[in-house]
Every structure is written in C-alpha cells, then in structure tokens.
Enzyme design. Structure first.
Site, PDB file in Angstrom:
ATOM      1  N   GLY A  56      -9.427  -0.924   6.218  1.00 13.73           N
ATOM      2  CA  GLY A  56     -10.076   0.216   6.834  1.00 13.73           C
ATOM      3  C   GLY A  56      -9.161   1.424   6.794  1.00 13.73           C
TER       4      GLY A  56
ATOM      5  N   MET B 157      -6.885   4.768   8.237  1.00 10.41           N
ATOM      6  CA  MET B 157      -5.858   4.944   9.258  1.00 10.41           C
ATOM      7  C   MET B 157      -6.553   5.082  10.613  1.00 10.41           C
ATOM      8  SD  MET B 157      -3.173   7.489   7.354  1.00 10.41           S
ATOM      9  CE  MET B 157      -2.135   7.633   8.788  1.00 10.41           C
ATOM     10  N   PHE B 158      -5.914   4.570  11.635  1.00 12.27           N
ATOM     11  CA  PHE B 158      -6.454   4.573  13.001  1.00 12.27           C
ATOM     12  C   PHE B 158      -7.753   3.774  13.085  1.00 12.27           C
ATOM     13  CE2 PHE B 158      -3.861   8.394  12.657  1.00 12.27           C
ATOM     14  CZ  PHE B 158      -3.000   8.214  13.725  1.00 12.27           C
TER      15      PHE B 158
ATOM     16  N   LYS C 144      -6.787  -1.807  12.596  1.00 11.97           N
ATOM     17  CA  LYS C 144      -6.396  -2.990  11.828  1.00 11.97           C
ATOM     18  C   LYS C 144      -5.248  -3.733  12.511  1.00 11.97           C
ATOM     19  CE  LYS C 144      -5.556  -0.465   8.245  1.00 11.97           C
ATOM     20  NZ  LYS C 144      -5.876   0.847   8.789  1.00 11.97           N
ATOM     21  N   THR C 145      -4.201  -3.027  12.884  1.00 10.61           N
ATOM     22  CA  THR C 145      -3.053  -3.657  13.526  1.00 10.61           C
ATOM     23  C   THR C 145      -3.427  -4.160  14.915  1.00 10.61           C
ATOM     24  OG1 THR C 145      -1.493  -2.324  12.249  1.00 10.61           O
ATOM     25  CG2 THR C 145      -0.662  -3.305  14.287  1.00 10.61           C
TER      26      THR C 145
ATOM     27  N   ASP D 289       1.815  -7.298   8.456  1.00 13.42           N
ATOM     28  CA  ASP D 289       1.248  -5.974   8.697  1.00 13.42           C
ATOM     29  C   ASP D 289       1.619  -5.061   7.536  1.00 13.42           C
ATOM     30  OD1 ASP D 289      -0.218  -4.205  10.431  1.00 13.42           O
ATOM     31  OD2 ASP D 289       1.674  -3.227  10.944  1.00 13.42           O
ATOM     32  N   GLU D 290       0.699  -4.205   7.157  1.00 16.54           N
ATOM     33  CA  GLU D 290       0.931  -3.211   6.094  1.00 16.54           C
ATOM     34  C   GLU D 290       1.439  -3.876   4.811  1.00 16.54           C
ATOM     35  OE1 GLU D 290      -0.308  -0.433   6.550  1.00 16.54           O
ATOM     36  OE2 GLU D 290      -0.151   0.119   8.653  1.00 16.54           O
TER      37      GLU D 290
END
Length: 95
Positions: free
Chosen positions: A10, A12-13, A16-17, A86-87
């Site tokens: 998705g 940014m913001f 997801k995290t 993550d990322e």
C-alpha cells in the site's frame, strides 16, 4: 504445519507497519517466538526497532542484505515460529 507468507502492500501512511506490529503482538501473546528484521538504511524512528507512525515498536535486527537473515537465525538457539520483515524492498537480495 502450514506456513504462511503475508505481504502488506500500500501507499505511505497506509498502516502496513501498524498491521505487521499487530500481527506480531498477537503471535507473541500466543507464545510464539518471533524474530524481526528491518533495513539498515531505515532510521526514521529507531536504529534497532520497527516502529509505526503511531509510536508502537518492536525490537528488530538491522540488516543490509537478505543473507543476514539466515545467519542470524542460524546463530539463534531458539526455535523461531515467525520471521517479520519491515520495508523488505530496502534490503539487498531479498528477492
């Protein structure tokens, strides 16, 4: 055992995290051993934690390339139930 591979995508913001951290919290509550990784270049909130925009976080190994995931897991004496990354797109050779 039925392994799962979950990817959150998705903008940014897009939370997801936040969703990843919620899943990790649920797994830990169930007594599962979770190990987490994040890219070395992602230092937005912490050098040693996966952190969400809302301030939630978990400890994580910071890595530069995917091979480090294998090395860290092999060095661990624990049985790992879940690997959280993550990322991932920022980690070399992750594909």
């Amino acid at each position: 055992m039925n392994p799962k591979f979950v990817i959150y995508t998705g903008p940014m913001f897009g939370s997801k995290t936040t969703r990843l951290l919620a899943d990790v919290d649920r797994l830990k509550y169930k007594g599962k051993k979770v190990i987490a990784f994040k890219p070395n270049i992602d230092k937005r909130y912490s050098n040693t934690k996966i952190s969400s925009h809302s301030g939630r976080s978990i400890d994580a190994f910071c890595i530069s390339n995917a091979e480090e995931i294998y090395s860290i897991i092999e060095e661990s004496n624990d049985t790992i139930d879940t690997i959280a990354v993550d990322e991932a797109f920022m980690i070399n050779n992750i594909d």
